[in-house]
Design a protein around this motif. Structure first.
Motif, PDB file in Angstrom:
ATOM      1  N   LYS A 145     -79.656 -38.759 -10.862  1.00  0.00           N
ATOM      2  CA  LYS A 145     -80.576 -38.772 -11.997  1.00  0.00           C
ATOM      3  C   LYS A 145     -79.841 -39.134 -13.284  1.00  0.00           C
ATOM      4  N   GLY A 174     -78.998 -42.723 -13.180  1.00  0.00           N
ATOM      5  CA  GLY A 174     -80.253 -43.467 -13.311  1.00  0.00           C
ATOM      6  C   GLY A 174     -80.700 -43.534 -14.756  1.00  0.00           C
ATOM      7  N   GLU A 175     -80.562 -42.412 -15.466  1.00  0.00           N
ATOM      8  CA  GLU A 175     -80.927 -42.411 -16.887  1.00  0.00           C
ATOM      9  C   GLU A 175     -80.017 -43.350 -17.687  1.00  0.00           C
ATOM     10  N   VAL A 188     -78.185 -35.195  -6.198  1.00  0.00           N
ATOM     11  CA  VAL A 188     -79.438 -35.674  -6.795  1.00  0.00           C
ATOM     12  C   VAL A 188     -79.351 -35.630  -8.315  1.00  0.00           C
ATOM     13  N   ASP A 189     -78.754 -34.557  -8.846  1.00  0.00           N
ATOM     14  CA  ASP A 189     -78.591 -34.454 -10.302  1.00  0.00           C
ATOM     15  C   ASP A 189     -77.709 -35.581 -10.837  1.00  0.00           C
TER      16      ASP A 189
END
Length: 414
Positions: A31, A34-35, A27-28
């Motif tokens: 993220k 995604g950023e 998940v990290d």
């Protein structure tokens, strides 16, 4: 079987933790990507196919890991394994190093097996049951009833290594605290203590048994838990409540408690009301009540009390919770006289001091025991009870009625 189940449960928990950590890591990473993707789009930069593929791959991985975690959590919920059962006095004896050597006991030998009752997790985990050497697999949806409270459970625990305890008993507190103007003399309060010597007493009893029971772990455990420990705790409770003191007995709570007085304007009250009034009397002494002790007959009457349309006032025929009244625990014990009660600040007003925790001695007492293959099993403890403030405890006869339900109407004459 129980050991294998526990290993499987431990392995499942370990794998579940690893999978959850993998989910968090993935998940990290999602993220982070995604950023990065969001930043490129905001700047109008071209998003490469490689970046899109990395995001899609990680999202697929996260969804798969989450599905695995959910499956394992459901499996764990459907098929839990009972954690290691609470130890009993008997189980601690048969598992001890001293007991493993008792098969070689000879005439005149004595074997002492000291027990640390703190390892039992409470004063009465067995509920007078022998327990079991092998813990069964139990589905967690079945709720076991709570164990019966004892008077010891209400009191503050302590330890001593002396045969006598000097107790500073509070006689009165004259509170003169007040607002003090500048330059005025501050008032003096008065707190008076008297010293009282409390002896440490021994409670003990023993049973004869055949030597063969030393090779029967289950039988010995049952005898210790079901008879020796039960008998010792029963006598202890009688002494904590009713002991006359004087060196030969414990200084009991009831002989030193204050007699019940109705300090309110309420004139008509039930026995439930009376116990609340007793709590009020304790509060007016400067303490807060933390429990009640009743005879089982009176507690049954209270639980069965009904209102004017037949509903139980406090009782619940399907309930299994620890008995409470006015927010405080209730100990229902035959050691309390029928029709009487004890309400008090048990945590602050008194304290138990254990000199010896319960211990087991196994020995051949004489030649006759030796030739008959008989052994003596002794169970004993040493303790004292210190009472710090007598009016922190209120006792007396229950004067109120036990039910608010009105009498049935008289049938009309035919």
């Amino acid at each position: 079987m129980a050991d294998a189940d526990e290993i499987k449960a431990g392995e499942l928990a370990k794998v579940l933790k690893e999978k959850q950590e993998a989910v968090n890591k993935a998940v990290d990473e999602v993220k982070g990507l995604g950023e990065e993707l969001k930043g490129k789009l905001a700047k109008g930069d071209k998003v490469t196919e490689e970046l899109k593929n990395d995001v899609d791959k990680l999202l697929t991985e996260v969804n798969g890991l989450k599905s695995q975690v959910l499956d394992m959590e459901q499996a764990q919920a459907r098929n839990p394994v009972t954690p290691q059962g609470k130890q009993t006095l008997g189980s601690m004896v048969v598992k001890s190093e001293q007991f493993k050597n008792c098969a070689n006991i000879s005439q005149g030998d004595k074997l002492r097996i000291p027990i640390n009752t703190k390892e039992l997790g409470g004063s009465d985990n067995t509920s007078y049951s022998a327990g079991a050497l092998v813990q069964p697999h139990v589905v967690s949806t079945v709720t076991l009833p709570e164990q019966r409270l004892m008077v010891r459970d209400l009191l503050t625990p302590g330890n001593t290594d002396r045969d006598m305890i000097i107790v500073p008993r509070e006689e009165f507190f004259d509170n003169k605290a007040d607002i003090v103007p500048e330059g005025r003399i501050k008032p003096e309060s008065h707190l008076n203590f008297v010293q009282e010597t409390v002896p440490v007493v021994t409670i003990a009893h023993w049973l004869k048994a055949t030597r063969q029971i030393l090779s029967d772990a289950s039988g010995l455990q049952s005898m210790i838990d079901g008879r020796l420990r039960y008998g010792l705790k029963l006598k202890e409770e009688q002494q904590l409540l009713n002991g006359a003191g004087g060196g030969a007995q414990i200084t009991g709570l009831i002989p030193n408690a204050t007699k019940f007085q109705n300090k309110s304007n309420v004139k008509d009250f039930t026995i439930i009301d009376q116990l609340r009034l007793a709590m009020l009397q304790v509060v007016l002494s400067g303490y807060s009540a933390t429990g009640h002790v009743l005879n089982p007959v009176q507690w049954a009457e209270i639980e069965m009390a009904k209102d004017d349309i037949g509903r139980y006032v406090i009782g619940n025929p399907q309930g299994q919770a620890i008995p409470t009244l006015w927010g405080q625990p209730v100990v229902a014990t035959p050691s309390m006289e029928q029709g009487e009660f004890l309400t008090g600040a048990f945590k602050m007003g008194a304290q138990i001091f254990d000199r010896w925790d319960m211990g087991i001695n196994i020995a051949f007492n004489n030649e006759d025991d030796f030739v008959r293959n008989m052994v003596t099993i002794l169970c004993e403890e040493r303790l004292a009870l210190a009472i710090y403030r007598k009016d922190a405890f209120v006792t007396g006869k229950l004067q109120g009625v036990q039910s608010t339900q009105p009498a049935p109407p008289t049938p009309p004459n035919s």
